[in-house]
Scaffold this active site. Structure first.
Site, mmCIF file in Angstrom:
data_model
loop_
_atom_site.group_PDB
_atom_site.id
_atom_site.type_symbol
_atom_site.label_atom_id
_atom_site.label_comp_id
_atom_site.label_asym_id
_atom_site.label_seq_id
_atom_site.Cartn_x
_atom_site.Cartn_y
_atom_site.Cartn_z
ATOM 1 N N LYS A 19 0.831 -1.205 0.000
ATOM 2 C CA LYS A 19 0.000 0.000 0.000
ATOM 3 C C LYS A 19 0.864 1.253 0.000
ATOM 4 O O LYS A 19 0.577 2.230 -0.699
ATOM 5 C CB LYS A 19 -0.928 -0.007 1.210
ATOM 6 N N ASP A 75 -8.505 3.548 3.841
ATOM 7 C CA ASP A 75 -9.281 2.391 4.280
ATOM 8 C C ASP A 75 -10.014 1.873 3.055
ATOM 9 O O ASP A 75 -10.845 2.575 2.470
ATOM 10 C CB ASP A 75 -10.258 2.727 5.400
ATOM 11 N N SER A 76 -9.645 0.687 2.649
ATOM 12 C CA SER A 76 -10.189 0.117 1.422
ATOM 13 C C SER A 76 -10.873 -1.203 1.712
ATOM 14 O O SER A 76 -10.560 -1.877 2.701
ATOM 15 C CB SER A 76 -9.063 -0.116 0.406
ATOM 16 N N PHE A 166 -2.221 -7.086 -4.914
ATOM 17 C CA PHE A 166 -2.248 -7.746 -3.615
ATOM 18 C C PHE A 166 -3.699 -7.856 -3.153
ATOM 19 O O PHE A 166 -4.623 -7.374 -3.806
ATOM 20 C CB PHE A 166 -1.403 -6.989 -2.577
ATOM 21 N N TYR A 168 -7.320 -8.958 -2.695
ATOM 22 C CA TYR A 168 -8.311 -9.669 -3.505
ATOM 23 C C TYR A 168 -8.144 -9.401 -5.005
ATOM 24 O O TYR A 168 -8.987 -9.811 -5.805
ATOM 25 C CB TYR A 168 -9.725 -9.246 -3.094
ATOM 26 N N ASP A 169 -7.080 -8.721 -5.387
ATOM 27 C CA ASP A 169 -6.870 -8.364 -6.803
ATOM 28 C C ASP A 169 -6.993 -9.547 -7.775
ATOM 29 O O ASP A 169 -7.522 -9.388 -8.877
ATOM 30 C CB ASP A 169 -5.502 -7.702 -6.989
#
EC number: 3.6.1.66
Length: 208
Positions: A19, A75-76, A166, A168-169
């Site tokens: 990130k 926050d993703s 990275f 859930y990609d």
């Protein structure tokens, strides 16, 4: 007029190297030097919020107060239509291993499997639409803050595909594409991701 961060040092409220790298790349053109909260030895605050905005602000404020430097938190999360928006703010929690699942840490393949398992329970015609959400929160040491939200609509696929990205990609196919986020070059992903959408709004207000 919204307060501006300008060029200089910015604390990224994360301990996630992936990130930090992605955010640093997005802000590099504006002369911003990014350093992670992890590198400063700041603890990770408990994310007790029930929305992306609440959790982003918790992290940004903790980093700003701990470092004395303006801080940015992201926050993703992934929301799946057929799962009533889950995992949502608990996206990362779904990757946490239980005591019987191995060493402590996050297992993203396991997390992707949990989502797929729940979808499979609903049958072959289940709605596979999903969206990645990103909330960016800027916090100044004196308490002022700003929030920017972005979204990347798409659908889920199985099995996972791709070695890039990275989280859930590998199972997320953005709308209008055939490749997963983990199959798309990072430079291209930066132009279409939920984080890119949120950053476009941040840049327009902070550097426009």
């Amino acid at each position: 007029m919204t307060r501006r961060i300008g060029s200089g040092k910015l604390v990224i409220a994360t301990h996630n190297a992936g990130k930090l790298k992605e955010i640093s790349a997005l802000l590099a053109p504006y002369g911003v030097e990014c350093i992670s909260a992890g590198a400063l030895g700041l603890p990770e605050p408990e994310e007790t919020g029930t929305t992306f905005v609440e959790n982003a602000l918790i992290k940004a404020r903790a980093a700003a107060q701990g470092s004395g430097i303006v801080s940015l938190a992201d926050d993703s999360g992934l929301s799946v239509a057929a799962l009533d928006g889950r995992p949502g703010v608990y996206t990362a929690d779904w990757a946490e291993r239980q005591w019987f699942e191995g060493e402590p840490g996050r297992d993203w393949y396991m997390a992707m499997g949990k989502v797929e398992g729940l979808l499979a329970q609903q049958g072959p015609d289940v709605d596979r639409s999903a969206a990645f959400h990103c909330t960016l929160a800027l916090a100044w040491p004196d308490g002022e803050y700003a929030v920017y939200e972005g979204i990347a609509p798409g659908s889920l696929t199985w099995p996972p595909r791709g070695q890039l990205g990275f989280g859930y990609d590998p199972v997320f196919v953005p709308k209008g594409r055939e490749q997963t986020f983990a199959e798309i070059d990072s430079a291209e992903k930066h132009t279409i991701s939920h984080r890119a959408d949120a950053f476009a709004k941040l840049v327009a207000e902070q550097f426009g």
